[in-house]
Scaffold this motif. Structure first.
Motif, PDB file in Angstrom:
ATOM      1  N   GLU A   1      43.476  29.845  44.676  1.00  0.00           N
ATOM      2  CA  GLU A   1      44.023  31.136  44.242  1.00  0.00           C
ATOM      3  C   GLU A   1      43.428  31.548  42.898  1.00  0.00           C
ATOM      4  N   ILE A   2      43.323  30.591  41.991  1.00  0.00           N
ATOM      5  CA  ILE A   2      42.766  30.890  40.665  1.00  0.00           C
ATOM      6  C   ILE A   2      41.310  31.326  40.799  1.00  0.00           C
ATOM      7  N   GLU A   3      40.567  30.584  41.587  1.00  0.00           N
ATOM      8  CA  GLU A   3      39.150  30.890  41.786  1.00  0.00           C
ATOM      9  C   GLU A   3      38.980  32.274  42.401  1.00  0.00           C
ATOM     10  N   PRO A  25      37.490  49.163  41.621  1.00  0.00           N
ATOM     11  CA  PRO A  25      38.661  50.015  41.815  1.00  0.00           C
ATOM     12  C   PRO A  25      39.595  50.138  40.609  1.00  0.00           C
ATOM     13  N   HIS A  26      39.518  49.203  39.679  1.00  0.00           N
ATOM     14  CA  HIS A  26      40.436  49.239  38.536  1.00  0.00           C
ATOM     15  C   HIS A  26      39.764  49.681  37.234  1.00  0.00           C
ATOM     16  N   PHE A  83      37.188  35.787  40.575  1.00  0.00           N
ATOM     17  CA  PHE A  83      36.046  36.522  41.120  1.00  0.00           C
ATOM     18  C   PHE A  83      36.439  37.930  41.585  1.00  0.00           C
ATOM     19  N   THR A  84      37.652  38.058  42.106  1.00  0.00           N
ATOM     20  CA  THR A  84      38.133  39.377  42.538  1.00  0.00           C
ATOM     21  C   THR A  84      38.231  40.320  41.354  1.00  0.00           C
ATOM     22  N   TRP A  85      38.797  39.819  40.258  1.00  0.00           N
ATOM     23  CA  TRP A  85      38.992  40.699  39.107  1.00  0.00           C
ATOM     24  C   TRP A  85      37.717  40.949  38.313  1.00  0.00           C
ATOM     25  N   LEU A 113      38.114  40.213  30.690  1.00  0.00           N
ATOM     26  CA  LEU A 113      36.908  39.527  31.163  1.00  0.00           C
ATOM     27  C   LEU A 113      36.676  38.219  30.415  1.00  0.00           C
ATOM     28  N   ASP A 114      37.026  38.222  29.147  1.00  0.00           N
ATOM     29  CA  ASP A 114      36.905  36.991  28.360  1.00  0.00           C
ATOM     30  C   ASP A 114      37.864  35.930  28.902  1.00  0.00           C
ATOM     31  N   ALA A 115      39.093  36.358  29.239  1.00  0.00           N
ATOM     32  CA  ALA A 115      40.074  35.421  29.795  1.00  0.00           C
ATOM     33  C   ALA A 115      39.610  34.893  31.150  1.00  0.00           C
TER      34      ALA A 115
END
Length: 215
Positions: A13-15, A30-31, A19-21, A44-46
């Motif tokens: 889930e984390i992985e 989309p965001h 990559f999704t975000w 992005l840094d997080a």
């Protein structure tokens, strides 16, 4: 072992989240338009640090630290999801409120016999309520349109739902007011006829008595 399976699942889930975000925050994602440059930079840094963690320290971590890491990352995504959802769903909510007010206004002009018991004052009260709601909506939409897509919305779907409920709760009891039963005129006529018959009988009795006295 259940704990091993859960740990492997949350690491996936984390992985997937990372990559999704990364894609979501891309210029064509989309965001993208729902974030400020600063928000994207921090998020992005997080994500980059999360990626380092999942392939480093997190690779041997048990379930709890992994769950904590996912929760930390989701703090960044929550407001972006909310802004996007509000932007996409709000037009439908606004249209529903406008349509409902239009329906109630139309009802106030309905001359159908089944609504003839609704008084002019009650019809006026519905028109007035619809006017207040629509005026409020117009003002809120104008204020919302002054904001950028990355700003927190001032007019939310939940607020509109509250107004939909308010309008229904005011208008429906009037619209659905039970029509009184028609007065039973037939029974009145029957009583009148009975009284006439009683009087006729009395007159006949008096007439008979008078005849007897004459004899």
């Amino acid at each position: 072992d259940i704990s091993v399976a859960l740990t492997a699942e949350i690491k996936n889930e984390i992985e997937s989240f990372i990559f999704t975000w990364m894609d979501n925050l891309d210029e064509y994602g989309p965001h993208f338009k729902f974030t400020t440059e600063k928000e994207r930079e921090v998020f992005l840094d997080a994500l980059a640090k999360g990626e380092d963690w999942i392939y480093g320290e997190g690779e041997e971590s048990p379930y709890e630290p992994c769950k904590k890491k996912l929760d930390q990352l989701q703090v960044f995504s929550a407001p972006l999801n909310r802004r996007k959802r509000e932007h996409e769903e709000k037009p439908t909510k606004i249209a529903r409120l406008q349509s409902l007010a239009a329906d109630y206004n139309k009802f106030t002009e309905d001359k159908d016999k089944k609504y003839e018991h609704i008084t002019a004052e009650e019809r006026d009260s519905i028109r007035s309520k619809c006017g207040v709601i629509l005026s409020w909506l117009e003002g809120e939409v104008k204020e919302q349109n002054k904001l950028a897509l990355w700003d927190e919305p001032t007019l939310t779907c939940d607020i509109i739902e509250t107004k939909l409920k308010e309008l229904k709760e005011f208008c429906e009891p009037i619209k659905n007011k039970v029509k009184p039963e028609p007065k039973k005129e037939e029974k009145k006529d029957e009583k009148k006829d009975e009284k006439k018959d009683d009087k006729k009988d009395e007159l006949e009795i008096e007439s008979d008595e008078d005849e007897d006295e004459v004899k």
